[in-house]
Design an enzyme around this catalytic site. Structure first.
Site, PDB file in Angstrom:
ATOM      1  N   CYS A 105       0.816  -1.220   0.000  1.00 49.23           N
ATOM      2  CA  CYS A 105       0.000   0.000   0.000  1.00 49.23           C
ATOM      3  C   CYS A 105       0.845   1.264   0.000  1.00 49.23           C
ATOM      4  O   CYS A 105       0.612   2.191  -0.801  1.00 49.23           O
ATOM      5  CB  CYS A 105      -0.977   0.010   1.172  1.00 49.23           C
ATOM      6  SG  CYS A 105      -0.218   0.047   2.821  1.00 49.23           S
ATOM      7  N   HIS A 158      -2.423   0.895   7.119  1.00 50.34           N
ATOM      8  CA  HIS A 158      -2.805   0.915   5.705  1.00 50.34           C
ATOM      9  C   HIS A 158      -3.026   2.351   5.249  1.00 50.34           C
ATOM     10  O   HIS A 158      -3.475   3.202   6.031  1.00 50.34           O
ATOM     11  CB  HIS A 158      -4.087   0.093   5.504  1.00 50.34           C
ATOM     12  CG  HIS A 158      -4.411  -0.198   4.077  1.00 50.34           C
ATOM     13  ND1 HIS A 158      -3.557  -0.858   3.229  1.00 50.34           N
ATOM     14  CD2 HIS A 158      -5.509   0.109   3.329  1.00 50.34           C
ATOM     15  CE1 HIS A 158      -4.120  -0.974   2.035  1.00 50.34           C
ATOM     16  NE2 HIS A 158      -5.302  -0.381   2.070  1.00 50.34           N
ATOM     17  N   HIS A 170      -5.909   1.943  -3.644  1.00 43.50           N
ATOM     18  CA  HIS A 170      -4.935   1.383  -2.700  1.00 43.50           C
ATOM     19  C   HIS A 170      -4.492   0.022  -3.185  1.00 43.50           C
ATOM     20  O   HIS A 170      -5.067  -0.540  -4.115  1.00 43.50           O
ATOM     21  CB  HIS A 170      -5.551   1.270  -1.299  1.00 43.50           C
ATOM     22  CG  HIS A 170      -6.720   0.344  -1.218  1.00 43.50           C
ATOM     23  ND1 HIS A 170      -6.804  -0.682  -0.303  1.00 43.50           N
ATOM     24  CD2 HIS A 170      -7.867   0.265  -1.950  1.00 43.50           C
ATOM     25  CE1 HIS A 170      -7.949  -1.328  -0.438  1.00 43.50           C
ATOM     26  NE2 HIS A 170      -8.616  -0.774  -1.443  1.00 43.50           N
TER      27      HIS A 170
END
Length: 200
Positions: A105, A158, A170
């Site tokens: 990510c 994240h 993402h």
């Protein structure tokens, strides 16, 4: 005469739309960075009479990006950002990597920001969070970062790039680079904060 002008504009828009639909098949390799372009006709000098065709090309670009990414665009968004995100779509997830062969990510976010804005971000989502300006969830704009954690007191784990309509791009462990919604139960529950990177 007016009808002829309208037919010419419609034909130009269709031609540009066709050319644009071919763009994903000629995506650059992982080693070649994507270069910014203002519109399809950015390399040409336009006469006054040709400017409506340029407007048509921008319109076709927004239509394409909106459809491909599932967004309702206001036609003011950064087309380079949208195109770059689209170029990365489908890249598999690979922890610790940031290439089109595989990316995690934060790797995805750092590469997009480097390609689009020329900005080098910190490599981890936690470090990125320390360098952004916090923004309220209802004031997010295209290009803002969205951060997630698994409950109060837990570390950020994240990060993604906010697009529009509650959707963000993402690299997910269960599917690689994709567009997801902040309204999905998992992301709604784990959303922590949004932040804006100074781009000028």
């Amino acid at each position: 005469m007016k009808n002829i002008s309208l037919y010419c504009l419609a034909a130009a828009a269709m031609a540009l739309s066709f050319l644009f639909e071919q763009a994903p098949s000629t995506a650059t390799s992982a080693s070649a960075p994507v270069h910014a372009e203002a519109s399809f006709l950015s390399g040409f000098s336009l006469d006054e009479e040709e400017k409506p065709a340029a407007a048509a090309s921008d319109s076709a670009a927004y239509d394409y990006y909106g459809q491909a990414l599932g967004l309702r665009l206001a036609r003011t968004e950064n087309t380079t950002l949208l195109r770059t995100v689209l170029d990365w779509m489908g890249t598999p997830y690979r922890y610790g990597s940031n290439s089109k062969k595989g990316t995690d990510c934060s790797g995805f976010v750092t590469r997009v920001f480097k390609e689009v804005y020329g900005i080098t971000l910190q490599r981890s989502s936690r470090s990125m969070f320390q360098s952004v300006k916090r923004v309220d969830k209802d004031e997010m704009e295209t290009g803002d970062l969205v951060f997630f954690r698994r409950g109060p007191g837990q570390p950020i784990y994240h990060v993604g790039i906010y697009l529009k309509d509650g959707k963000f791009a993402h690299s997910a462990t269960n599917g690689g680079v994709m567009v997801s919604s902040l309204n999905q139960a998992y992301y709604h529950r784990n959303f922590y904060a949004a932040g804006r990177v100074a781009t000028n």
